[in-house]
Design a protein around this motif. Structure first.
Motif, PDB file in Angstrom:
ATOM      1  N   VAL A 174     -84.265  -1.434  74.073  1.00  0.00           N
ATOM      2  CA  VAL A 174     -84.896  -1.193  72.460  1.00  0.00           C
ATOM      3  C   VAL A 174     -84.216  -0.034  72.248  1.00  0.00           C
ATOM      4  CG1 VAL A 174     -86.591  -0.804  71.169  1.00  0.00           C
ATOM      5  CG2 VAL A 174     -86.781  -2.544  73.124  1.00  0.00           C
ATOM      6  N   MET A 175     -84.113   1.207  72.909  1.00  0.00           N
ATOM      7  CA  MET A 175     -83.669   2.255  72.346  1.00  0.00           C
ATOM      8  C   MET A 175     -82.046   1.990  72.025  1.00  0.00           C
ATOM      9  SD  MET A 175     -82.380   5.496  74.798  1.00  0.00           S
ATOM     10  CE  MET A 175     -81.141   4.436  75.323  1.00  0.00           C
ATOM     11  N   ALA A 176     -81.550   1.515  72.975  1.00  0.00           N
ATOM     12  CA  ALA A 176     -79.868   1.407  72.656  1.00  0.00           C
ATOM     13  C   ALA A 176     -79.756   0.538  71.442  1.00  0.00           C
ATOM     14  CB  ALA A 176     -79.186   0.360  73.695  1.00  0.00           C
ATOM     15  N   ILE A 177     -80.392  -0.483  71.132  1.00  0.00           N
ATOM     16  CA  ILE A 177     -80.326  -1.240  70.075  1.00  0.00           C
ATOM     17  C   ILE A 177     -80.679  -0.536  68.826  1.00  0.00           C
ATOM     18  CG2 ILE A 177     -81.305  -3.425  68.718  1.00  0.00           C
ATOM     19  CD1 ILE A 177     -81.683  -4.633  71.386  1.00  0.00           C
ATOM     20  N   MET A 178     -81.850   0.370  68.896  1.00  0.00           N
ATOM     21  CA  MET A 178     -82.275   1.000  67.713  1.00  0.00           C
ATOM     22  C   MET A 178     -81.428   2.215  67.388  1.00  0.00           C
ATOM     23  SD  MET A 178     -85.012  -0.177  66.609  1.00  0.00           S
ATOM     24  CE  MET A 178     -86.110  -1.349  67.075  1.00  0.00           C
ATOM     25  N   LEU A 179     -80.599   2.769  68.518  1.00  0.00           N
ATOM     26  CA  LEU A 179     -79.771   3.829  68.303  1.00  0.00           C
ATOM     27  C   LEU A 179     -78.541   3.258  67.488  1.00  0.00           C
ATOM     28  CD1 LEU A 179     -79.559   6.886  68.942  1.00  0.00           C
ATOM     29  CD2 LEU A 179     -78.236   6.159  71.115  1.00  0.00           C
ATOM     30  N   ALA A 180     -77.961   1.895  67.983  1.00  0.00           N
ATOM     31  CA  ALA A 180     -76.917   1.559  67.098  1.00  0.00           C
ATOM     32  C   ALA A 180     -77.253   1.404  65.787  1.00  0.00           C
ATOM     33  CB  ALA A 180     -76.616   0.292  67.906  1.00  0.00           C
ATOM     34  N   GLY A 181     -78.688   0.952  65.431  1.00  0.00           N
ATOM     35  CA  GLY A 181     -79.003   0.722  64.059  1.00  0.00           C
ATOM     36  C   GLY A 181     -78.760   1.984  63.537  1.00  0.00           C
ATOM     37  N   LEU A 182     -79.536   3.174  63.880  1.00  0.00           N
ATOM     38  CA  LEU A 182     -79.454   4.556  63.248  1.00  0.00           C
ATOM     39  C   LEU A 182     -78.330   5.017  63.068  1.00  0.00           C
ATOM     40  CD1 LEU A 182     -82.401   5.952  65.504  1.00  0.00           C
ATOM     41  CD2 LEU A 182     -82.586   5.391  63.138  1.00  0.00           C
ATOM     42  N   ARG A 183     -77.529   4.706  64.049  1.00  0.00           N
ATOM     43  CA  ARG A 183     -76.104   5.361  63.754  1.00  0.00           C
ATOM     44  C   ARG A 183     -75.263   4.384  62.648  1.00  0.00           C
ATOM     45  NH1 ARG A 183     -75.103   8.307  68.501  1.00  0.00           N
ATOM     46  NH2 ARG A 183     -76.954   9.714  68.625  1.00  0.00           N
ATOM     47  N   GLY A 184     -75.678   3.211  62.509  1.00  0.00           N
ATOM     48  CA  GLY A 184     -75.080   2.267  61.189  1.00  0.00           C
ATOM     49  C   GLY A 184     -75.561   2.656  59.806  1.00  0.00           C
ATOM     50  N   ILE A 185     -76.524   3.773  60.027  1.00  0.00           N
ATOM     51  CA  ILE A 185     -77.212   4.070  58.598  1.00  0.00           C
ATOM     52  C   ILE A 185     -76.283   5.048  57.912  1.00  0.00           C
ATOM     53  CG2 ILE A 185     -78.906   5.301  57.597  1.00  0.00           C
ATOM     54  CD1 ILE A 185     -80.861   3.667  59.237  1.00  0.00           C
ATOM     55  N   ASP A 186     -76.016   4.796  56.677  1.00  0.00           N
ATOM     56  CA  ASP A 186     -75.094   5.697  55.871  1.00  0.00           C
ATOM     57  C   ASP A 186     -75.346   7.146  55.882  1.00  0.00           C
ATOM     58  OD1 ASP A 186     -73.119   6.704  54.410  1.00  0.00           O
ATOM     59  OD2 ASP A 186     -73.027   5.037  52.873  1.00  0.00           O
ATOM     60  N   ASP A 187     -74.702   8.269  56.175  1.00  0.00           N
ATOM     61  CA  ASP A 187     -75.112   9.586  56.018  1.00  0.00           C
ATOM     62  C   ASP A 187     -75.403  10.063  54.722  1.00  0.00           C
ATOM     63  OD1 ASP A 187     -75.112  10.604  58.327  1.00  0.00           O
ATOM     64  OD2 ASP A 187     -73.012  11.777  58.409  1.00  0.00           O
ATOM     65  N   GLU A 188     -74.812   9.469  53.744  1.00  0.00           N
ATOM     66  CA  GLU A 188     -75.122   9.632  52.169  1.00  0.00           C
ATOM     67  C   GLU A 188     -76.434   9.559  52.050  1.00  0.00           C
ATOM     68  OE1 GLU A 188     -72.793  10.898  50.065  1.00  0.00           O
ATOM     69  OE2 GLU A 188     -71.411  10.368  51.838  1.00  0.00           O
ATOM     70  N   ILE A 189     -77.359   8.597  52.883  1.00  0.00           N
ATOM     71  CA  ILE A 189     -78.742   8.253  52.526  1.00  0.00           C
ATOM     72  C   ILE A 189     -79.440   9.617  53.136  1.00  0.00           C
ATOM     73  CG2 ILE A 189     -80.543   7.153  53.577  1.00  0.00           C
ATOM     74  CD1 ILE A 189     -78.809   4.679  53.200  1.00  0.00           C
ATOM     75  N   TRP A 190     -79.112  10.178  54.268  1.00  0.00           N
ATOM     76  CA  TRP A 190     -79.619  11.104  54.816  1.00  0.00           C
ATOM     77  C   TRP A 190     -79.369  12.712  53.857  1.00  0.00           C
ATOM     78  CZ3 TRP A 190     -83.113  11.942  58.035  1.00  0.00           C
ATOM     79  CH2 TRP A 190     -83.262  10.867  59.038  1.00  0.00           C
ATOM     80  N   LYS A 191     -78.006  12.899  53.336  1.00  0.00           N
ATOM     81  CA  LYS A 191     -77.644  13.700  52.464  1.00  0.00           C
ATOM     82  C   LYS A 191     -78.656  13.667  51.087  1.00  0.00           C
ATOM     83  CE  LYS A 191     -72.975  14.228  54.001  1.00  0.00           C
ATOM     84  NZ  LYS A 191     -71.726  13.797  53.903  1.00  0.00           N
ATOM     85  N   ALA A 192     -78.751  12.417  50.692  1.00  0.00           N
ATOM     86  CA  ALA A 192     -79.579  12.273  49.454  1.00  0.00           C
ATOM     87  C   ALA A 192     -80.968  12.684  49.547  1.00  0.00           C
ATOM     88  CB  ALA A 192     -79.522  11.060  49.004  1.00  0.00           C
ATOM     89  N   ALA A 193     -81.507  12.239  50.739  1.00  0.00           N
ATOM     90  CA  ALA A 193     -82.875  12.542  51.000  1.00  0.00           C
ATOM     91  C   ALA A 193     -83.199  14.162  51.304  1.00  0.00           C
ATOM     92  CB  ALA A 193     -83.357  11.798  52.363  1.00  0.00           C
ATOM     93  N   ARG A 194     -82.014  14.915  51.714  1.00  0.00           N
ATOM     94  CA  ARG A 194     -82.136  16.243  52.307  1.00  0.00           C
ATOM     95  C   ARG A 194     -82.383  17.016  50.806  1.00  0.00           C
ATOM     96  NH1 ARG A 194     -78.077  16.664  56.313  1.00  0.00           N
ATOM     97  NH2 ARG A 194     -79.230  14.983  57.207  1.00  0.00           N
ATOM     98  N   VAL A 195     -81.263  16.762  49.980  1.00  0.00           N
ATOM     99  CA  VAL A 195     -81.012  17.083  48.559  1.00  0.00           C
ATOM    100  C   VAL A 195     -82.569  17.053  47.878  1.00  0.00           C
ATOM    101  CG1 VAL A 195     -80.029  16.999  46.167  1.00  0.00           C
ATOM    102  CG2 VAL A 195     -78.418  16.693  48.488  1.00  0.00           C
TER     103      VAL A 195
END
Lengths: 298, 414
Positions: A174-195
């Motif tokens: 499950v970790m491997a599958i989820m990690l792949a999913g997490l890595r697929g999430i656009d960095d822009e979303i993280w940046k926007a959230a941080r902003v």
């Protein structure tokens, strides 16, 4: 004209290539399924016969304590194991996603249990959980004389030990599958959230995890399949005991099919399992097919 | 001298009669069995060597686990590629094969060797279907022995118990001494065997046969059966927390090491004592409980012979069957296996004291009962196994419920 012929020819070639696989599926899969269902309506014992007895095997089956306990156990195991493995796997994936050092090593360590067979998993956990020479004895040896961890020999708790072993086994996948999913999430979303000043946990809970739907579906389907065919883990770890407390449907089928020479009852149990799986899976497939159809229409 | 020449001539004659076309060709016999542990494979080698001496060629197909071996053999027989011989427990495991007309009978050989006279009646009956012999019995196992560590019993000031009431008094003393009273392997079949051992002592052969052979509700509702259930329930307090799921030989090891006082197990446990260098009568004792007469539960192994298309193979089957029952083979095999010979006309002085005691009991019909495998089909035994296991583990089921559920099984369509 030519084009149509070419298309026809490539279609034929595809069908010819598919034929062996199709034949295997029809004979081995559908054929065996059909035979199993037919057998469940006969009085077959050790050898198959064609003596039709209607639903008698099903009546016997649903009056059988062991079968009822087995179904109950599978429901508990299935729910807890799927939820547990998803939760643990997700947490591991999030932990690793923090760009920790030695990520590769940790990933391998967490994924390692999955490379072991259920038999090895079951035996290892059986030894660890055995109160006379496992964890309980170890902790008592440290001076905690009252420490008690004897779940595996108690009827009301033994099923949870199967869950522990099951989660330990599957969490890495499950970790491997989820990690792949997490890595697929656009960095822009993280940046926007941080902003916007959203705390990390909140970003995960409200934004990132809802975006992991496909990963959850994949992991969930894989886990569900291993729940239904749960057999070797139970055999290796508890062999259905103490008493009937960790019996599971697949073990009921196997025991009655071979050791007890009761083909009729075993196939009735197998057919009941099939009906259950189909009745859960069919609405899901239907919903997905409908969603897809609507999408194409749009 | 005469015996020896017969032994040489008869197989030769059989070989000639069976395979005129392939005269001179060696008799090949592929045998499927589940004897894979150390002592067991030494025992099966006796058969192989004696068969080779008789001019045959033994092809060994050992498959670990009784159920696995039987399944493999049955599948091959049904599928048209039968082995020459296949092992079963003495009893009903091959009923369906006889019904489906897949087994060859060995009636001619049985008459020639006069099986009716040399085999105990119950064993003879267990291999006979429709008036014909369909399998060759090779050994007898006592399933209800009580093994005890002599040093442990001495330490608590006890001597060999004669029934379960005495045994429970001793178990109580061993418990007080801080040892495991009853070494137990909590797996379904051993739970059932423990119950059966208690039941035979408390309720006797009449109830035993009433339950397993006649499926009588009256037997299950009798006061004696109820007493057996009560005693069985008492035993729960004399096993240790590690017992669920334990293997039987690990339980035997506890007795051997003096960590536990007693174990209830079939005579195959003797192999474990022997491997640890312990002597019967000196380091460990063996006894049987039968307060109401009939203290010996008689089971064992047989070989059955699937019908063959090839006449030469049928010849090999006859030779093999014959060799297995020869007096020499029987004694040598029993020494290695821990069982006793299936023939009642042999000199057993070379066997240990437990086996000698058992050999006396098989001479006397009133001292024995047939094993559950001989009396009831596997499906019914399995259902009883489940019930006993459910009852033994946990206090949820009352004694009345146990009796009711037993009656339901006896009336079921197994």
């Amino acid at each position: 004209m030519f084009a149509r012929f070419g298309r026809f020819r490539s279609r034929t070639a595809a069908w010819v290539a598919l034929l062996p696989a199709l034949a295997i599926i029809l004979v081995a899969h559908a054929g065996s399924t059909g035979w199993t269902i037919w057998m469940s309506f006969t009085s077959s014992r050790m050898l198959p016969n064609s003596n039709f007895v209607g639903l008698r095997q099903y009546v016997t089956l649903f009056n059988n304590d062991r079968w009822l306990v087995s179904i109950h156990n599978l429901a508990i195991f299935g729910t807890l194991m799927v939820v547990g493995a998803l939760a643990v796997g997700l947490l591991l994936a999030i932990a690793i996603d923090q760009r920790v050092r030695a990520e590769n090593v940790l990933r391998s360590v967490f994924l390692y249990p999955f490379s072991m067979s259920f038999v090895v998993t079951g035996l290892a956990w059986q030894w660890m959980l055995n109160p006379t020479h496992g964890i309980q004895k170890l902790v008592r040896g440290w001076g905690f004389a009252d420490f008690q961890f004897d779940w595996i020999v108690r009827q009301d708790t033994v099923i949870f030990t199967l869950v522990i072993a099951g989660v330990w086994h599957a969490a890495g996948l499950v970790m491997a599958i989820m990690l792949a999913g997490l890595r697929g999430i656009d960095d822009e979303i993280w940046k926007a959230a941080r902003v916007d000043g959203i705390p990390t946990w909140r970003t995960y809970a409200s934004i990132v995890i809802p975006m992991l739907g496909a990963s959850f579906a994949t992991a969930g389907i894989l886990l569900s399949a291993s729940v239904v065919r749960l057999y070797d883990l139970a055999v290796a770890m508890t062999n259905g005991g103490p008493g009937l407390a960790s019996e599971v449907p697949a073990k009921f089928v196997m025991d009655h099919l071979f050791e007890r020479g009761n083909l009729g009852l075993a196939t009735a149990a197998a057919t009941s399992m099939l009906i259950t799986v189909v009745s859960i899976a069919a609405p899901l497939f239907y919903a997905r097919a409908r969603a897809r159809a609507q999408e194409t229409r749009r | 001298m005469i015996a020896r020449s017969i032994r040489v001539v008869v197989p030769a004659a059989l070989a000639l009669a069976a395979g005129m076309g392939s005269a001179g060709a060696q008799q090949r016999a592929e045998v499927i069995h589940w004897w894979t542990s150390g002592g067991e494979s030494a025992a099966v080698r006796v058969f192989a060597e004696q068969f080779t001496k008789a001019g045959g060629q033994w092809v060994d197909t050992a498959i670990a686990g009784g159920a696995n071996a039987r399944t493999a053999a049955i599948n091959r027989t049904v599928g048209g590629d039968p082995p020459t011989a296949m092992q079963f427990n003495t009893g009903k495991q091959f009923d369906d094969l006889v019904e489906a007309n897949l087994l060859a009978d060995v009636d001619a050989l049985a008459r020639q060797q006069n099986w009716k006279a040399i085999l105990p009646e119950a064993i003879s009956a267990a291999v006979t279907r429709n008036g014909k012999y369909f399998a060759v019995p090779v050994n007898i196992h006592g399933q209800n022995w009580i093994w005890y560590n002599k040093a442990v019993l001495e330490k608590v000031g006890a001597s060999e118990p004669k029934n379960w009431d005495e045994a429970i008094a001793i178990l109580e003393k061993i418990k007080a001494a801080g040892l495991i009273p009853l070494a137990f392997s909590g797996q379904k079949n051993w739970e059932r065997d423990l119950f059966n051992t208690v039941m035979l002592d408390k309720a006797g052969p009449a109830v035993w046969n009433g339950i397993y052979a006649q499926r009588s509700e009256a037997a299950a509702r009798s006061a004696d059966f109820r007493a057996a259930v009560d005693t069985f329930a008492k035993l729960r307090s004399y096993v240790d927390a590690g017992s669920p799921g334990r293997n039987w030989n690990d339980a035997t090891a506890l007795v051997i090491q003096g960590k536990a006082g007693m174990q209830v197990m079939g005579d195959w446990a003797k192999g474990e004592f022997a491997a640890a260098g312990k002597t019967a009568g000196k380091d460990f004792g063996c006894t049987l409980f039968g307060s109401k007469g009939g203290g010996y539960v008689m089971g064992g192994d047989v070989f059955a012979f699937p019908k063959q298309k090839d006449a030469a193979k049928s010849g090999a089957q006859l030779t093999l069957a014959k060799v297995m029952l020869e007096p020499d083979t029987q004694i040598l095999f029993a020494q290695k296996k821990g069982s006793i010979p299936v023939r009642t006309d042999l000199d057993v002085s070379s066997l240990d004291i437990c086996a000698q005691r058992a050999s006396k009991m098989i001479q006397d019909k009133s001292q024995q009962v047939a094993s559950v495998q001989m009396l009831a089909p596997p499906a019914m035994n399995g259902a009883i196994e489940d019930l006993v296991s459910q009852f033994w583990n946990g206090n949820a089921m009352s004694h009345d419920q146990f009796v009711d559920k037993m009656v339901a099984i006896l009336k079921g369509s197994y």
